[in-house]
Motif scaffolding. Structure first.
Motif, PDB file in Angstrom:
ATOM      1  N   ILE A   1       0.851  -1.171   0.038  1.00  0.00           N
ATOM      2  CA  ILE A   1      -0.054   0.013   0.104  1.00  0.00           C
ATOM      3  C   ILE A   1       0.873   1.251   0.110  1.00  0.00           C
ATOM      4  N   GLY A   2       2.023   1.217   0.841  1.00  0.00           N
ATOM      5  CA  GLY A   2       2.689   2.322   1.147  1.00  0.00           C
ATOM      6  C   GLY A   2       3.616   2.705  -0.262  1.00  0.00           C
ATOM      7  N   ALA A   3       4.163   1.706  -1.032  1.00  0.00           N
ATOM      8  CA  ALA A   3       5.177   1.839  -1.835  1.00  0.00           C
ATOM      9  C   ALA A   3       4.794   1.444  -3.250  1.00  0.00           C
ATOM     10  N   ILE A   4       4.361   0.105  -3.557  1.00  0.00           N
ATOM     11  CA  ILE A   4       3.716  -0.224  -4.786  1.00  0.00           C
ATOM     12  C   ILE A   4       2.619   0.346  -5.337  1.00  0.00           C
ATOM     13  N   SER A   5       1.765   0.446  -4.757  1.00  0.00           N
ATOM     14  CA  SER A   5       0.392   1.123  -5.236  1.00  0.00           C
ATOM     15  C   SER A   5       0.513   2.813  -5.219  1.00  0.00           C
ATOM     16  N   VAL A   6       1.313   3.380  -4.145  1.00  0.00           N
ATOM     17  CA  VAL A   6       1.588   4.849  -4.543  1.00  0.00           C
ATOM     18  C   VAL A   6       2.382   4.980  -5.789  1.00  0.00           C
ATOM     19  N   LEU A   7       3.347   4.058  -6.021  1.00  0.00           N
ATOM     20  CA  LEU A   7       4.222   4.323  -7.176  1.00  0.00           C
ATOM     21  C   LEU A   7       3.175   4.083  -8.470  1.00  0.00           C
ATOM     22  N   VAL A   8       2.410   2.979  -8.390  1.00  0.00           N
ATOM     23  CA  VAL A   8       1.359   2.770  -9.447  1.00  0.00           C
ATOM     24  C   VAL A   8       0.673   3.790  -9.663  1.00  0.00           C
ATOM     25  N   LEU A   9       0.040   4.454  -8.678  1.00  0.00           N
ATOM     26  CA  LEU A   9      -0.795   5.636  -8.944  1.00  0.00           C
ATOM     27  C   LEU A   9       0.037   6.894  -9.407  1.00  0.00           C
ATOM     28  N   PHE A  10       1.178   7.138  -8.980  1.00  0.00           N
ATOM     29  CA  PHE A  10       2.017   8.210  -9.454  1.00  0.00           C
ATOM     30  C   PHE A  10       2.336   7.967 -10.998  1.00  0.00           C
ATOM     31  N   ALA A  11       2.610   6.834 -11.350  1.00  0.00           N
ATOM     32  CA  ALA A  11       2.808   6.386 -12.909  1.00  0.00           C
ATOM     33  C   ALA A  11       1.666   6.759 -13.812  1.00  0.00           C
ATOM     34  N   ILE A  12       0.490   6.317 -13.174  1.00  0.00           N
ATOM     35  CA  ILE A  12      -0.808   6.525 -13.693  1.00  0.00           C
ATOM     36  C   ILE A  12      -1.130   8.018 -14.010  1.00  0.00           C
ATOM     37  N   MET A  13      -1.106   8.596 -12.854  1.00  0.00           N
ATOM     38  CA  MET A  13      -1.325   9.994 -12.858  1.00  0.00           C
ATOM     39  C   MET A  13      -0.147  10.814 -13.730  1.00  0.00           C
ATOM     40  N   LEU A  14       1.114  10.551 -14.004  1.00  0.00           N
ATOM     41  CA  LEU A  14       2.080  11.099 -14.820  1.00  0.00           C
ATOM     42  C   LEU A  14       1.726  11.070 -16.350  1.00  0.00           C
ATOM     43  N   THR A  15       1.161   9.863 -16.599  1.00  0.00           N
ATOM     44  CA  THR A  15       0.905   9.658 -18.171  1.00  0.00           C
ATOM     45  C   THR A  15      -0.353  10.388 -18.467  1.00  0.00           C
ATOM     46  N   GLU A  16      -0.614  10.421 -19.662  1.00  0.00           N
ATOM     47  CA  GLU A  16      -1.819  11.629 -20.218  1.00  0.00           C
ATOM     48  C   GLU A  16      -3.019  10.840 -20.182  1.00  0.00           C
ATOM     49  N   THR A  17      -3.335   9.694 -20.617  1.00  0.00           N
ATOM     50  CA  THR A  17      -4.514   9.193 -20.653  1.00  0.00           C
ATOM     51  C   THR A  17      -4.981   8.447 -19.422  1.00  0.00           C
ATOM     52  N   LYS A  18      -5.978   8.632 -18.727  1.00  0.00           N
ATOM     53  CA  LYS A  18      -6.662   8.130 -17.540  1.00  0.00           C
ATOM     54  C   LYS A  18      -7.774   7.084 -17.780  1.00  0.00           C
ATOM     55  N   SER A  19      -8.258   7.033 -18.908  1.00  0.00           N
ATOM     56  CA  SER A  19      -9.416   6.111 -18.956  1.00  0.00           C
ATOM     57  C   SER A  19      -9.383   5.209 -20.264  1.00  0.00           C
ATOM     58  N   ALA A  20      -9.640   3.999 -20.146  1.00  0.00           N
ATOM     59  CA  ALA A  20      -9.453   3.268 -21.380  1.00  0.00           C
ATOM     60  C   ALA A  20     -10.751   3.160 -22.081  1.00  0.00           C
ATOM     61  N   PRO A  21     -10.637   2.714 -23.277  1.00  0.00           N
ATOM     62  CA  PRO A  21     -11.956   2.212 -24.059  1.00  0.00           C
ATOM     63  C   PRO A  21     -12.655   1.210 -23.568  1.00  0.00           C
ATOM     64  N   ALA A  22     -13.964   0.946 -23.523  1.00  0.00           N
ATOM     65  CA  ALA A  22     -14.830  -0.166 -23.105  1.00  0.00           C
ATOM     66  C   ALA A  22     -14.319  -1.362 -23.699  1.00  0.00           C
ATOM     67  N   SER A  23     -13.818  -1.427 -24.822  1.00  0.00           N
ATOM     68  CA  SER A  23     -13.507  -2.598 -25.541  1.00  0.00           C
ATOM     69  C   SER A  23     -12.236  -3.486 -24.914  1.00  0.00           C
ATOM     70  N   LEU A  24     -11.490  -2.713 -24.245  1.00  0.00           N
ATOM     71  CA  LEU A  24     -10.554  -3.241 -23.393  1.00  0.00           C
ATOM     72  C   LEU A  24     -10.494  -3.685 -22.122  1.00  0.00           C
ATOM     73  N   VAL A  25     -12.064  -3.519 -21.402  1.00  0.00           N
ATOM     74  CA  VAL A  25     -12.280  -4.068 -20.247  1.00  0.00           C
ATOM     75  C   VAL A  25     -11.967  -5.700 -20.128  1.00  0.00           C
ATOM     76  N   PHE A  26     -12.699  -6.336 -21.239  1.00  0.00           N
ATOM     77  CA  PHE A  26     -12.517  -7.787 -21.403  1.00  0.00           C
ATOM     78  C   PHE A  26     -12.033  -7.884 -22.850  1.00  0.00           C
ATOM     79  N   GLN A  27     -10.702  -8.216 -22.692  1.00  0.00           N
ATOM     80  CA  GLN A  27     -10.082  -8.553 -24.011  1.00  0.00           C
ATOM     81  C   GLN A  27     -10.403  -9.847 -24.450  1.00  0.00           C
ATOM     82  N   THR A  28      -9.698 -10.057 -25.626  1.00  0.00           N
ATOM     83  CA  THR A  28      -9.826 -11.201 -26.263  1.00  0.00           C
ATOM     84  C   THR A  28      -9.369 -12.549 -25.686  1.00  0.00           C
ATOM     85  N   GLN A  29      -8.600 -12.311 -24.680  1.00  0.00           N
ATOM     86  CA  GLN A  29      -7.875 -13.408 -23.675  1.00  0.00           C
ATOM     87  C   GLN A  29      -8.757 -13.745 -22.493  1.00  0.00           C
TER      88      GLN A  29
END
Length: 180
Positions: free
Chosen positions: A74-102
């Motif tokens: 919680i203190g390191a990995i999750s915060v690091l992931v959230l920082f990486a997400i917030m530093l990128t430009e896109t924050k939402s994915a299209p609905a087709s990627l929620v359940f992919q072909t896999q």
């Protein structure tokens, strides 16, 4: 005034209620991690999932593992992931990627994992569990911080370098060549 081992006016132990609450919270948060479209909310749900898992570790009698879960995941990995997400430009994915072909391969893998888990549960001698799990927290902490202190420090420096590098890459000036 002591609360007691059971819920007042019932014979249900508090430990059982806490297990159901933590396990239900973890399952719900895990489902939210893979189904939400907003990736920041997915990251927050992942943090809730990790927190519920820490609660399960505490109930199981492993306070050091629960504390490590809170500090590391919680203190390191999750915060690091959230920082990486917030530093990128896109924050939402299209609905087709929620359940992919896999999904088919993931379903097969989930069934195989469930079968292996059930076989492991059935083949475990649960009568010997208290003897095997009787490790004092202070003994484990002494081993961790005496014999494994160098790897601990190396991982800390590596995570710090990753955060600094991520901030540097996110804050640099964009040139027309970067957009190609």
């Amino acid at each position: 005034m002591a609360i007691g081992d059971t819920i007042p006016f019932t014979t249900i132990p508090w430990v059982d209620v806490l297990f159901v609450v933590f396990a239900g919270t973890m399952l719900l948060a895990g489902i939210l991690v893979v189904t939400l479209r907003d990736i920041i909310r997915c990251g927050l749900a992942m943090m809730v999932c990790f927190g519920a898992l820490a609660g399960l570790y505490a109930i199981a009698g492993a306070p050091l593992v629960a504390a490590a879960q809170v500090l590391v995941y919680i203190g390191a990995i999750s915060v690091l992931v959230l920082f990486a997400i917030m530093l990128t430009e896109t924050k939402s994915a299209p609905a087709s990627l929620v359940f992919q072909t896999q999904a088919g391969a993931a379903a097969v893998a989930a069934v195989v994992l469930a079968i292996v888990t059930i076989l492991a549960i059935i083949s475990t001698d649960w009568g010997e569990l208290p003897e095997r799990a009787a490790t004092a927290t202070s003994d484990l902490a002494k081993i961790l911080f005496a014999d494994w202190v160098l790897p601990f420090e190396i991982v800390g420096v590596l995570l710090l370098a990753a955060v600094i590098g991520g901030v540097f890459l996110a804050k640099r000036e964009r040139t027309p060549e970067d957009s190609r």
